[in-house]
Design an enzyme around this catalytic site. Sequence first.
Site, PDB file in Angstrom:
ATOM      1  N   HIS A 111       8.212  -7.294  -4.002  1.00 51.88           N
ATOM      2  CA  HIS A 111       6.791  -7.703  -4.424  1.00 51.88           C
ATOM      3  C   HIS A 111       6.793  -9.134  -5.204  1.00 51.88           C
ATOM      4  CE1 HIS A 111       4.587  -3.977  -3.479  1.00 51.88           C
ATOM      5  NE2 HIS A 111       5.755  -3.330  -3.676  1.00 51.88           N
ATOM      6  N   ASP A 126     -13.441 -10.357 -24.644  1.00 52.84           N
ATOM      7  CA  ASP A 126     -14.186 -10.239 -23.632  1.00 52.84           C
ATOM      8  C   ASP A 126     -15.558 -10.484 -24.184  1.00 52.84           C
ATOM      9  OD1 ASP A 126     -11.742  -9.590 -22.492  1.00 52.84           O
ATOM     10  OD2 ASP A 126     -12.206  -7.568 -21.894  1.00 52.84           O
ATOM     11  N   LYS A 152      -7.718 -11.658 -17.953  1.00 53.97           N
ATOM     12  CA  LYS A 152      -7.816 -11.778 -19.170  1.00 53.97           C
ATOM     13  C   LYS A 152      -7.201 -13.051 -19.738  1.00 53.97           C
ATOM     14  CE  LYS A 152      -8.043  -9.111 -22.879  1.00 53.97           C
ATOM     15  NZ  LYS A 152      -9.148  -8.273 -23.131  1.00 53.97           N
ATOM     16  N   GLY A 200       0.810  -1.001   0.082  1.00 49.69           N
ATOM     17  CA  GLY A 200       0.125   0.018  -0.171  1.00 49.69           C
ATOM     18  C   GLY A 200       0.987   1.359  -0.073  1.00 49.69           C
ATOM     19  N   CYS A 227       5.276  -6.184   1.495  1.00 51.53           N
ATOM     20  CA  CYS A 227       5.797  -4.732   1.572  1.00 51.53           C
ATOM     21  C   CYS A 227       4.937  -4.117   2.895  1.00 51.53           C
ATOM     22  CB  CYS A 227       5.272  -4.010   0.143  1.00 51.53           C
ATOM     23  SG  CYS A 227       5.929  -2.257   0.216  1.00 51.53           S
ATOM     24  N   TYR A 228       3.910  -3.080   2.358  1.00 49.23           N
ATOM     25  CA  TYR A 228       3.131  -2.482   3.659  1.00 49.23           C
ATOM     26  C   TYR A 228       2.576  -3.578   4.651  1.00 49.23           C
ATOM     27  CZ  TYR A 228      -0.439   0.427   5.945  1.00 49.23           C
ATOM     28  OH  TYR A 228      -0.880   1.183   6.811  1.00 49.23           O
ATOM     29  N   GLU A 276       4.589 -10.724  -6.238  1.00 50.38           N
ATOM     30  CA  GLU A 276       3.574 -10.993  -7.574  1.00 50.38           C
ATOM     31  C   GLU A 276       3.722 -10.440  -8.930  1.00 50.38           C
ATOM     32  OE1 GLU A 276       3.577  -8.851  -4.844  1.00 50.38           O
ATOM     33  OE2 GLU A 276       2.902  -7.148  -5.472  1.00 50.38           O
TER      34      GLU A 276
END
Length: 653
Positions: free
Chosen positions: A191, A249, A409, A73, A100-101, A193
């Site tokens: 991070h 989509d 996606k 964050g 992180c945060y 991710e």
Amino acid sequence: MSQDLLAEQPASSEKRQSAQPLEKIALLDCGAQYTKVIDRRVRELNVATEIFPVDVKATDLDADFAGIILSGGPNSVYEANAPQCDPAIFDLGIPVLGICYGMQLMNRTFGGTVLPSPTKEYGETEVTVSTDCVLFAGLDPAQHVLMSHGDSVGQPAEGFEVVGRSISTHQHEVVAAIQNTQKRFYGVQFHPEVELSVNGGKMLENFLYKACGLTGAFDLSHRLEDTLANIQDTVGDQNVFVLVSGGVDSSVTAALLVKALKPEQVFAVHIDSGMMRANESDLVCEALKAIGLRHLERIDAESIFLNATTDIDGQTVGPLNQITDPEAKRRIIGDVFYHLISDAIRKSGLDLDKTFIAQGTLRPDLIESGNREVSSQAHTIKTHHNDVPLIQEQRKKGLIIEPNRDWHKDEVRKVGRMLGLPEELVMRHPFPGPGLGIRVLCAQTPYLTEDYACVNAELQELAEADGFEAVLVPVQSVGVQGDSRSYRYLAAIKGNLQQLNWSQVRAVAQKIPNRIHAINRVALLLNEKSLPKQLKAITPTLLSPVSLEKLRVLDQLVTDGFRAEGIHDQISQLFTVLLPVDSDPQVERPLRHSAVIRAVVTSDYMTARPAALGSEIPMEFIRNLAEELSGQPNVDWALYDITSKPPATVEWE
Ligand code: XMP
């Protein structure tokens, strides 16, 4: 947007609960734009997620959650209004991963310290980790990660030990990872991710499978069955209306409806705005008919769009074929879509009080729209384009269905394949609603500020220092800096294409907008043509069937070229921009345009980098393609956009 969008219908995951226990993780959002990236990564590992505001009460997390991830964050944990979590979440007896945060919050909650830092910077860095920690099991001690060098853990809380370290840009040792094995709590300052953290996926997998004991049972085929059942339950024997745009989509949405319902219940409309890519309307209509769509109306509406006006703040704006402002273009195009859809529904005799409208909204669209349910802390980035008044009215009546709402996606693409859509449609790159309408860069006069000569000289000096020629191009394109939009000059540069060094190209592309704020985008000349010392004229350009067709032809050459080279599917988004630039205007021939190739690599479109020339895109291929583009009637330069997002956006307008 309705705040309880996600709550309106059970996500497919929730329905499965009754059939068998669901493997799921609670993702507590501390406000990071990366929350949806964490969400996607966890789902790629076949584990369900639910996103909650960081301050969700522990009592609201049901017993099915096998673990908690606290996201990063933007705040500092010791700030007055910094997001806090309910300390009782740490008493649930399930593993927690703080990123992180999230790690700092956890450490502080247990009495450890967090050291402030005056600046917050992000960068790739090396960390040394302890491979005894379950997060890093099976990995080497040296790991390359994306680290935030902002606040960091000082003293680990009692019961926690340091299991990862790195050296900051200021040469301080930074705590990169902590763990409390007894409680199964883990924290990382970096991070895992993002793709830049090379083994981040493995670390998340270790947390999910080893620390939380999950097995990855949340697989796409089960979720597809749930989605089909969900559509049947929701729609019953009513009708559904769906707008198919040409993108993957909405095509997958339509295919899901066809599969779940009786063919006569599904009414689809495809609007050819005249701003579609080559053969796009034919492709989508044929593909959907082939999988059983019975009611498909195609509306050819190029002249309706180009001649349309709209009302903005009491002023009539337009017609579309006479204006240059990108946002006004977007507004007109959006409004015409809305009116055409409303007309089509009325003409088809559907009763709007009973008809569902389906749309292709994806999970990250819901997260990105700052929806409180999904992402309590993320600031609203853009109003979702799927939320026009017609949709809002139907939503109030509970008549909107969004069958893709649980997917990212890449998952939608897989579902498209499972439903039998052709590969060309499934792998189409994202295409904005306003289509080629925002890729013909419109201008009637050159963009020339008083300091043109000064900025041009500064640009040339900066570029020459790195061995490039440059010229300031008198057109504006859109960029993002911080949270605001910029609309600034383009710089064209020329280097030695025989021995192009991509890192040097990238360095100069970063340096120019960093140092010269009047410029937000840089493009590299791909032809052996010369750059003029200055450029003060443009080719007046507006949206017309002719300018759109010119772009369509160039865009098809580029797309077909990348496909034939076998590199199209490695690029996240590829397109061509028609630039109103003729570097050598002459009276005896018509004014020319230039073509810009934009090829970006990104996983979330919030940040993006240009695909690398020489490695991801072979040099010989791109130079041949450039010659082919410049060989088209009245085309001058072929350029390659070398700017990241930020400071430029993916689109030019
Ligand atoms: P930007 O240009 O904002 O684009 O970096 C990020 C992604 O969003 C798409 N985009 C749009 N999509 N309507 C849309 O439906 C729009 O007006 C629009 N503008 C940008 C863009 O193509 C990219 O995928």
